[in-house]
Design a protein around this motif. Structure first.
Motif, PDB file in Angstrom:
ATOM      1  N   GLU A 218     -18.114  -3.862 -59.941  1.00 32.78           N
ATOM      2  CA  GLU A 218     -17.136  -3.422 -60.931  1.00 32.78           C
ATOM      3  C   GLU A 218     -17.189  -1.915 -61.135  1.00 32.78           C
ATOM      4  OE1 GLU A 218     -16.641  -7.316 -63.820  1.00 32.78           O
ATOM      5  OE2 GLU A 218     -17.943  -5.681 -64.442  1.00 32.78           O
ATOM      6  N   ASN A 219     -18.383  -1.392 -61.281  1.00 24.48           N
ATOM      7  CA  ASN A 219     -18.521   0.045 -61.537  1.00 24.48           C
ATOM      8  C   ASN A 219     -18.054   0.879 -60.354  1.00 24.48           C
ATOM      9  OD1 ASN A 219     -20.149   1.032 -64.156  1.00 24.48           O
ATOM     10  ND2 ASN A 219     -20.790  -1.040 -63.640  1.00 24.48           N
ATOM     11  N   ILE A 220     -18.431   0.465 -59.151  1.00 25.68           N
ATOM     12  CA  ILE A 220     -17.994   1.200 -57.965  1.00 25.68           C
ATOM     13  C   ILE A 220     -16.477   1.124 -57.842  1.00 25.68           C
ATOM     14  CG2 ILE A 220     -18.035   1.221 -55.433  1.00 25.68           C
ATOM     15  CD1 ILE A 220     -20.956   0.444 -55.549  1.00 25.68           C
ATOM     16  N   GLY A 221     -15.917  -0.054 -58.113  1.00 29.07           N
ATOM     17  CA  GLY A 221     -14.466  -0.205 -58.069  1.00 29.07           C
ATOM     18  C   GLY A 221     -13.778   0.680 -59.087  1.00 29.07           C
ATOM     19  N   HIS A 222     -14.357   0.802 -60.275  1.00 26.80           N
ATOM     20  CA  HIS A 222     -13.774   1.656 -61.319  1.00 26.80           C
ATOM     21  C   HIS A 222     -13.790   3.122 -60.892  1.00 26.80           C
ATOM     22  CE1 HIS A 222     -12.788   2.761 -65.515  1.00 26.80           C
ATOM     23  NE2 HIS A 222     -13.517   3.829 -65.252  1.00 26.80           N
ATOM     24  N   VAL A 223     -14.931   3.571 -60.392  1.00 29.36           N
ATOM     25  CA  VAL A 223     -15.043   4.973 -59.967  1.00 29.36           C
ATOM     26  C   VAL A 223     -14.046   5.274 -58.856  1.00 29.36           C
ATOM     27  CG1 VAL A 223     -16.560   6.687 -58.892  1.00 29.36           C
ATOM     28  CG2 VAL A 223     -17.449   5.199 -60.688  1.00 29.36           C
ATOM     29  N   LYS A 224     -13.918   4.350 -57.903  1.00 30.60           N
ATOM     30  CA  LYS A 224     -12.980   4.568 -56.804  1.00 30.60           C
ATOM     31  C   LYS A 224     -11.535   4.573 -57.295  1.00 30.60           C
ATOM     32  CE  LYS A 224     -15.827   2.839 -52.983  1.00 30.60           C
ATOM     33  NZ  LYS A 224     -15.867   4.145 -52.298  1.00 30.60           N
ATOM     34  N   SER A 225     -11.226   3.719 -58.272  1.00 30.57           N
ATOM     35  CA  SER A 225      -9.868   3.676 -58.814  1.00 30.57           C
ATOM     36  C   SER A 225      -9.515   4.978 -59.508  1.00 30.57           C
ATOM     37  CB  SER A 225      -9.736   2.510 -59.801  1.00 30.57           C
ATOM     38  OG  SER A 225      -9.901   1.273 -59.144  1.00 30.57           O
ATOM     39  N   VAL A 226     -10.431   5.477 -60.334  1.00 28.70           N
ATOM     40  CA  VAL A 226     -10.185   6.741 -61.039  1.00 28.70           C
ATOM     41  C   VAL A 226     -10.074   7.886 -60.045  1.00 28.70           C
ATOM     42  CG1 VAL A 226     -11.139   8.406 -62.673  1.00 28.70           C
ATOM     43  CG2 VAL A 226     -11.280   5.963 -63.161  1.00 28.70           C
ATOM     44  N   ALA A 227     -10.916   7.872 -59.024  1.00 26.99           N
ATOM     45  CA  ALA A 227     -10.864   8.924 -58.001  1.00 26.99           C
ATOM     46  C   ALA A 227      -9.512   8.922 -57.297  1.00 26.99           C
ATOM     47  CB  ALA A 227     -11.986   8.726 -56.989  1.00 26.99           C
ATOM     48  N   ALA A 228      -9.005   7.722 -56.986  1.00 25.99           N
ATOM     49  CA  ALA A 228      -7.710   7.621 -56.310  1.00 25.99           C
ATOM     50  C   ALA A 228      -6.580   8.108 -57.203  1.00 25.99           C
ATOM     51  CB  ALA A 228      -7.459   6.178 -55.877  1.00 25.99           C
ATOM     52  N   MET A 229      -6.656   7.828 -58.499  1.00 18.67           N
ATOM     53  CA  MET A 229      -5.586   8.206 -59.412  1.00 18.67           C
ATOM     54  C   MET A 229      -5.595   9.697 -59.742  1.00 18.67           C
ATOM     55  SD  MET A 229      -5.259   4.990 -62.086  1.00 18.67           S
ATOM     56  CE  MET A 229      -6.971   4.963 -62.561  1.00 18.67           C
ATOM     57  N   THR A 230      -6.776  10.313 -59.712  1.00 17.27           N
ATOM     58  CA  THR A 230      -6.876  11.727 -60.080  1.00 17.27           C
ATOM     59  C   THR A 230      -7.011  12.651 -58.872  1.00 17.27           C
ATOM     60  OG1 THR A 230      -9.288  11.566 -60.325  1.00 17.27           O
ATOM     61  CG2 THR A 230      -7.944  11.144 -62.285  1.00 17.27           C
ATOM     62  N   GLY A 231      -7.187  12.069 -57.676  1.00 17.56           N
ATOM     63  CA  GLY A 231      -7.333  12.890 -56.482  1.00 17.56           C
ATOM     64  C   GLY A 231      -8.635  13.664 -56.426  1.00 17.56           C
ATOM     65  N   ARG A 232      -9.663  13.163 -57.081  1.00 14.16           N
ATOM     66  CA  ARG A 232     -10.953  13.855 -57.112  1.00 14.16           C
ATOM     67  C   ARG A 232     -12.020  13.024 -56.409  1.00 14.16           C
ATOM     68  NH1 ARG A 232     -11.631  17.060 -62.839  1.00 14.16           N
ATOM     69  NH2 ARG A 232      -9.610  18.116 -62.777  1.00 14.16           N
ATOM     70  N   ASP A 233     -12.977  13.733 -55.825  1.00 11.85           N
ATOM     71  CA  ASP A 233     -14.093  13.066 -55.160  1.00 11.85           C
ATOM     72  C   ASP A 233     -15.150  12.744 -56.212  1.00 11.85           C
ATOM     73  OD1 ASP A 233     -16.022  12.076 -53.506  1.00 11.85           O
ATOM     74  OD2 ASP A 233     -16.639  14.033 -52.698  1.00 11.85           O
ATOM     75  N   LEU A 234     -15.257  11.476 -56.562  1.00  3.91           N
ATOM     76  CA  LEU A 234     -16.213  11.065 -57.585  1.00  3.91           C
ATOM     77  C   LEU A 234     -17.414  10.332 -56.994  1.00  3.91           C
ATOM     78  CD1 LEU A 234     -13.792   9.831 -60.397  1.00  3.91           C
ATOM     79  CD2 LEU A 234     -14.919  12.054 -60.181  1.00  3.91           C
ATOM     80  N   ASP A 235     -17.517  10.288 -55.672  1.00  4.48           N
ATOM     81  CA  ASP A 235     -18.661   9.614 -55.055  1.00  4.48           C
ATOM     82  C   ASP A 235     -20.006  10.158 -55.541  1.00  4.48           C
ATOM     83  OD1 ASP A 235     -17.008   7.935 -53.697  1.00  4.48           O
ATOM     84  OD2 ASP A 235     -17.180   8.943 -51.758  1.00  4.48           O
ATOM     85  N   PRO A 236     -20.128  11.489 -55.755  1.00 12.72           N
ATOM     86  CA  PRO A 236     -21.417  12.011 -56.223  1.00 12.72           C
ATOM     87  C   PRO A 236     -21.856  11.505 -57.592  1.00 12.72           C
ATOM     88  CG  PRO A 236     -20.091  13.784 -55.273  1.00 12.72           C
ATOM     89  CD  PRO A 236     -19.195  12.589 -55.400  1.00 12.72           C
ATOM     90  N   VAL A 237     -20.922  10.985 -58.397  1.00 12.11           N
ATOM     91  CA  VAL A 237     -21.305  10.507 -59.733  1.00 12.11           C
ATOM     92  C   VAL A 237     -21.329   8.972 -59.805  1.00 12.11           C
ATOM     93  CG1 VAL A 237     -20.494  12.562 -60.920  1.00 12.11           C
ATOM     94  CG2 VAL A 237     -18.922  10.650 -60.584  1.00 12.11           C
ATOM     95  N   THR A 238     -21.169   8.297 -58.661  1.00 11.86           N
ATOM     96  CA  THR A 238     -21.205   6.833 -58.663  1.00 11.86           C
ATOM     97  C   THR A 238     -22.549   6.324 -59.160  1.00 11.86           C
ATOM     98  OG1 THR A 238     -19.624   6.688 -56.829  1.00 11.86           O
ATOM     99  CG2 THR A 238     -21.002   4.763 -57.247  1.00 11.86           C
ATOM    100  N   GLY A 239     -23.630   6.922 -58.690  1.00  8.29           N
ATOM    101  CA  GLY A 239     -24.967   6.522 -59.131  1.00  8.29           C
ATOM    102  C   GLY A 239     -25.144   6.730 -60.623  1.00  8.29           C
ATOM    103  N   ARG A 240     -24.628   7.840 -61.128  1.00 10.77           N
ATOM    104  CA  ARG A 240     -24.710   8.093 -62.569  1.00 10.77           C
ATOM    105  C   ARG A 240     -23.963   7.029 -63.365  1.00 10.77           C
ATOM    106  NH1 ARG A 240     -24.147  14.388 -64.331  1.00 10.77           N
ATOM    107  NH2 ARG A 240     -25.743  15.305 -62.965  1.00 10.77           N
ATOM    108  N   ALA A 241     -22.800   6.622 -62.859  1.00 12.01           N
ATOM    109  CA  ALA A 241     -22.019   5.596 -63.544  1.00 12.01           C
ATOM    110  C   ALA A 241     -22.797   4.284 -63.621  1.00 12.01           C
ATOM    111  CB  ALA A 241     -20.685   5.388 -62.833  1.00 12.01           C
ATOM    112  N   LEU A 242     -23.446   3.915 -62.526  1.00 15.83           N
ATOM    113  CA  LEU A 242     -24.245   2.696 -62.515  1.00 15.83           C
ATOM    114  C   LEU A 242     -25.427   2.800 -63.475  1.00 15.83           C
ATOM    115  CD1 LEU A 242     -24.261   2.036 -58.665  1.00 15.83           C
ATOM    116  CD2 LEU A 242     -23.111   0.645 -60.385  1.00 15.83           C
ATOM    117  N   MET A 243     -26.106   3.947 -63.442  1.00 14.87           N
ATOM    118  CA  MET A 243     -27.229   4.147 -64.356  1.00 14.87           C
ATOM    119  C   MET A 243     -26.772   4.082 -65.804  1.00 14.87           C
ATOM    120  SD  MET A 243     -29.772   7.038 -62.727  1.00 14.87           S
ATOM    121  CE  MET A 243     -28.504   8.227 -62.274  1.00 14.87           C
TER     122      MET A 243
END
Length: 442
Positions: free
Chosen positions: A248-273
């Protein structure tokens, strides 16, 4: 302030979002407009967040308090880069119910803390090593099966509540379905909340609501808290939930990244934590485990405002609402018939969300490995197979999850060893290049 992600710049004139533009996470509109959008986020999360404590018997106000605190914690840990509200996760409903039957609410809270701790550890690993290994371990066939069996495992619970007040439950179901199809925008996305409200009115007219607790509750005060207990026997109930929270968290980060055009992969771990720590915090005081909310993604998509300032507002409003005991007591009066009606729709939707993961990722079910993985897992989960080893008890969700992972990876390993890899196709073995797009249980 920038480290907290609260150094927002005003977007444009602070009033309008021009066509083709959006308000970025580090931007905001004027404060009155930001507060209004934050209020929309509260409404969007409200029905789903409250439904979990109502079903599990946890105090709704306590869950709301930790939901607000968890949201603010999430925004701080992700440095304001990932707009999200952390509401109650439906993935916890079945394990909480099972744990309560063994060790009461305190034992269930201990399980929630364990799940949060494991999620936080996974987040730390992802922050260092990236998330590709998760996509390899949990390709779409596996993720979809786990999500589906969690929803369908709850079917008997929905039936039991439904049968306590069949007419009220049926009206609740009908209203949810009608609102879903008849209304667009945010009202259509709040179909469960509207259905619960309609069912509640019917229940009042039928004399099924007890208002005694509201009169006894104070106007202002802290919600009730509960100290957790830790039992080894609940580990098997809660650890499978972590896999869903990760997806769920990875899916959320990817969805927001797609909608905003930003690379959020570096903060995926932070989101999970952050979600892991918020879940641990909730479990330590009597709240439900948390997850990022798809309902709020809908609000962002409709408003084109991805500002984390609006989520700060939502978190603060949730905390303030939790400090009105009469409000929490009112929510707790929702009767079993209404909960059963909402559960019939909700649990079925969770099950079908697993199927949607398969469809979105074009999982090939002509492949016998995929067919066996999903088929065995669903039967184990729906029938609620149980296996007891000493103090450890593994029920349908745990066994179904283990079966999903074991069958998929062992069968693929044997296929490679025997040279029968022709059984597999591009979407059958490794979805890491394509990336799983998990749907939300929140």
């Amino acid at each position: 302030m920038s480290r907290l992600g609260t150094a927002w710049t005003v977007h444009g004139d602070g009033k309008n979002v021009l066509p083709g533009q959006f308000v970025a996470p580090d931007e905001r509109l004027s404060w009155p407009r930001t507060i209004g959008i934050g209020a929309q986020h509260v409404v969007a999360m409200f029905g789903a967040t409250f439904l979990v404590p109502l079903i599990t018997g946890f105090p709704p106000a306590t869950t709301l308090l930790f939901s607000g605190i968890g949201t603010i914690l999430f925004l701080i840990i992700t440095a304001g880069k990932v707009p999200s509200y952390l509401g109650s996760s439906f993935a916890f409903i079945a394990p909480i119910a099972a744990a309560q039957s063994q060790h009461g609410p305190a034992g269930a809270l201990g399980g929630i803390i364990m799940a949060g701790a494991v999620l936080a550890i996974i987040g730390a690993i992802v922050h260092r090593a990236g998330s590709r290994w998760i996509q390899v371990v949990m390709p779409p066939i596996v993720t979809g099966a786990i999500v589906a069996l969690i929803g369908l495992n709850l079917a008997p619970t929905a039936k039991a509540s439904f049968e306590q007040a069949p007419l009220t439950a049926l009206i609740t179901v009908v209203v949810i379905l009608l609102v879903t199809v008849l209304f667009k925008g945010i009202l259509g996305r709040l179909s469960i909340l509207v259905g619960v409200l309609a069912g509640y009115v019917v229940a009042m007219l039928r004399g099924e609501v007890d208002f005694t607790a509201i009169g006894d509750a104070a106007w202002i005060g802290l919600p009730p808290f509960q100290t957790p207990e830790f039992h080894l026997s609940v580990v098997g109930l809660f650890i499978p939930v972590v896999l869903v929270l990760v997806a769920e968290n990875i899916g959320h980060v990817k969805s927001v990244a797609a909608m905003t055009g930003r690379d959020l992969d570096p903060v995926t771990g932070r989101a999970l934590m952050a979600d892991g720590l918020a879940t641990m915090l909730a479990g330590s005081g009597g709240g439900s485990g948390t997850t990022t909310y798809a309902e709020n993604i809908g609000v962002m998509a409709a408003s084109r405002v991805y500002s984390t300032a609006a989520y700060w507002v939502a978190g603060i409003v949730a905390i303030l609402l939790s400090l009105f005991p009469k409000f929490g007591a009112l929510i707790a009066t929702v009767p079993a018939g209404v909960i059963g009606g909402a559960g019939v729709v909700l649990y079925g939707m969770i099950g079908i969300l697993g199927v949607r993961i398969w469809v979105q990722n074009q999982v090939n079910f002509s492949n016998p490995i995929n067919l066996s993985t999903a088929g065995v897992a669903l039967v184990v989960g729906i029938a609620n197979f149980t296996w007891t080893i000493g103090e450890l008890t593994f029920e349908g969700i745990a066994l179904g999850t283990a079966a999903t992972l074991a069958i998929y990876h062992v069968m693929n390993g044997l296929a490679r060893w025997r040279g029968s890899e022709h059984l597999t196709g591009p979407n059958d073995v490794d979805a890491s290049d394509k990336g799983s797009r998990p749907s939300k249980l929140g």
